[in-house]
Design an enzyme around this catalytic site. Structure first.
Site, PDB file in Angstrom:
ATOM      1  N   HIS A 236      45.242  34.449  28.689  1.00 54.91           N
ATOM      2  CA  HIS A 236      44.445  35.656  28.495  1.00 54.91           C
ATOM      3  C   HIS A 236      45.237  36.647  27.644  1.00 54.91           C
ATOM      4  O   HIS A 236      46.458  36.528  27.482  1.00 54.91           O
ATOM      5  CB  HIS A 236      44.051  36.294  29.833  1.00 54.91           C
ATOM      6  CG  HIS A 236      45.220  36.786  30.636  1.00 54.91           C
ATOM      7  ND1 HIS A 236      45.923  37.932  30.333  1.00 54.91           N
ATOM      8  CD2 HIS A 236      45.822  36.273  31.738  1.00 54.91           C
ATOM      9  CE1 HIS A 236      46.893  38.109  31.196  1.00 54.91           C
ATOM     10  NE2 HIS A 236      46.867  37.110  32.067  1.00 54.91           N
ATOM     11  N   ASP A 363      45.110  23.506  47.872  1.00 54.89           N
ATOM     12  CA  ASP A 363      46.402  23.106  48.436  1.00 54.89           C
ATOM     13  C   ASP A 363      46.826  24.086  49.530  1.00 54.89           C
ATOM     14  O   ASP A 363      47.020  25.278  49.272  1.00 54.89           O
ATOM     15  CB  ASP A 363      47.450  23.075  47.327  1.00 54.89           C
ATOM     16  CG  ASP A 363      48.680  22.296  47.720  1.00 54.89           C
ATOM     17  OD1 ASP A 363      49.331  22.681  48.704  1.00 54.89           O
ATOM     18  OD2 ASP A 363      48.981  21.287  47.053  1.00 54.89           O
ATOM     19  N   SER A 378      48.764  33.195  35.713  1.00 57.22           N
ATOM     20  CA  SER A 378      47.953  32.947  34.521  1.00 57.22           C
ATOM     21  C   SER A 378      48.745  32.128  33.502  1.00 57.22           C
ATOM     22  O   SER A 378      49.897  32.446  33.196  1.00 57.22           O
ATOM     23  CB  SER A 378      47.538  34.275  33.888  1.00 57.22           C
ATOM     24  OG  SER A 378      46.775  35.035  34.785  1.00 57.22           O
TER      25      SER A 378
END
Length: 427
Positions: A236, A363, A378
């Site tokens: 991003h 998980d 990210s």
């Protein structure tokens, strides 16, 4: 007359039953699911529905057709375009165009990285008032300079950092000449005039602007291409913390970092990786681009993640499947770990778009450590079927176990890596 109507009714019913049954006929079902245009990389396989075998393949060496114990496969052999005929009982029913792209493999990341960028010019992040004999005013605001503007020139001089500004301001104040300012706003260059002012009891002139020329943070490396060492990270854009505007990068660098602790994500409150730049301050690479798909540049040296060391194939957006996948990321120190996630949905994208996948952390170890997806995660590469398919980008504020991912092909494009060679993207 009544008898003819009854016959037509019976025949219509029979046809309706046949049509309904055909919809559940395996070859027809698989025909509907077969793509009109298949894109493969050299060396990649495509499993052909067993009930819909290929009838004819062009003898051009672009693809190979194999049948091993009833498992039909098409394999990309040579970068080019071709077509395949499918049918049943020797009768052709369907033609599929096939594009084979040059082989491309990249190294998955997962490393925690520190990011330092120098803006192109200086960024205006606020106004402040100067208490003068003429009242409390901001010369910059009076001149029409807005928060989010990038000051690139003053009196014809390039402005690269905050230290470039003060000599110009003091000189203009002494000569009582307005400063000719060039600012960039939403990609457009504007010209302004600003008259510096002194506050009561002050000896220096000021502009009444809060400015910034750099930014720093942490994120995750997604991939690098081993030959060119071009990399992609974050998934991003880097935005200024105050203006929320994308930062236009003049220069920048990525460095190694270590995760020191985790602020777990909760509903309504995204979590965060707390990290520090490594003590050796080793520069891993430069930053040449900041886009909606992340940051991009060139590594100085090869990097290893300690888990997946060999170059991996990538998957284009149409090759991504809903179902199990994995991410590589760091939650403690600099150790990269592999965690399970689920691809909840994926969109076949013909044009670049950031939100290509919805993902969910499954998980239990990662949920226990972070609560799900947190800031700093990210860029974590997403792996499915031994292929890199994308990167983690954003978390859902109301559900920290879920978020968005972007497809890897768009990050590769932003990095300047040509996926398609001489081929044109499927339209």
């Amino acid at each position: 007359m009544l008898r003819n109507w009854s016959i037509r009714k019976i025949i219509g019913g029979i046809l309706l039953v046949l049509l309904f049954s055909a919809a559940f006929y395996p070859p027809l079902q698989q025909l509907i699911q077969t793509p009109h245009h298949l894109v493969l990389f050299e060396g990649q396989d495509y499993d052909v529905p067993a009930a819909l075998p290929a009838l004819g393949i062009s003898d051009d060496g672009v693809i190979a057709f194999t049948n091993e114990a009833g498992n039909y496969k098409l394999t990309g052999q040579h970068a080019d375009n071709t077509s395949v005929q499918f049918g049943v009982g020797g009768f052709p029913l369907y033609s599929m165009d096939v594009t084979v792209l040059p082989e491309l493999k990249i190294i998955p990341g997962g490393q925690s990285i520190g990011v330092r960028v120098q803006t192109e010019g200086v960024l205006v992040v606020g106004h402040h008032l100067i208490d003068s004999d003429d009242g409390s005013v901001s010369p910059g605001e009076l001149a029409g300079i807005e928060v989010g503007d990038m000051i690139t020139k003053m009196d014809g001089e390039n402005i690269d950092e905050m230290n470039d500004i003060n000599p110009i301001v003091q000189k203009a104040g002494e000569t009582k000449e307005p400063i000719q300012v060039e600012v960039k706003r939403n990609g457009e260059l504007l010209k302004k005039q600003i008259e510096p002012m002194k506050g009561k009891g002050e000896s220096h002139f000021r502009l009444g602007l809060y400015i910034r020329d750099s930014a720093a943070g942490v994120g995750t490396l997604t991939f690098y291409e081993p030959k060119s060492k071009k990399y992609g990270a974050l998934g991003h854009v880097i935005s200024d913390m105050d203006t929320k505007q994308p930062i236009e990068v003049n220069k920048g660098e990525i460095v190694s970092s270590k995760v020191t602790s985790i602020e777990k994500g909760m509903t309504g409150e995204p979590g965060e990786k707390l990290a520090r730049f490594s003590s050796d301050r080793k520069i891993l690479g430069d930053i040449q681009k900041n886009s909606s798909f992340g940051i991009f540049g060139t590594l100085h040296d090869k990097l290893e993640n300690g888990i997946l060391k060999k170059p991996m194939e990538i998957a284009l957006s149409h090759q991504v499947e809903e179902g199990p996948a994995e991410i590589l990321t760091v939650v403690n120190g600099d150790q990269i770990e592999k965690f399970d996630i689920e691809i909840v949905s994926t969109t076949e994208q013909k044009f670049p778009a950031t939100k290509g996948m919805v993902i969910k952390v499954t998980d239990p170890d990662l949920i226990e450590a972070t609560g799900g997806i947190v800031q700093g995660m990210s860029g974590s590469p997403i792996i499915q079927n031994d292929r890199i398919i994308g990167a983690v980008t954003h978390v859902f504020v109301n559900d920290p176990t879920s978020g968005y991912g972007c497809h890897i092909e768009w990050m590769l494009h932003e990095a300047g890596i040509n996926i398609y060679g001489e081929q044109k993207k499927a339209g």
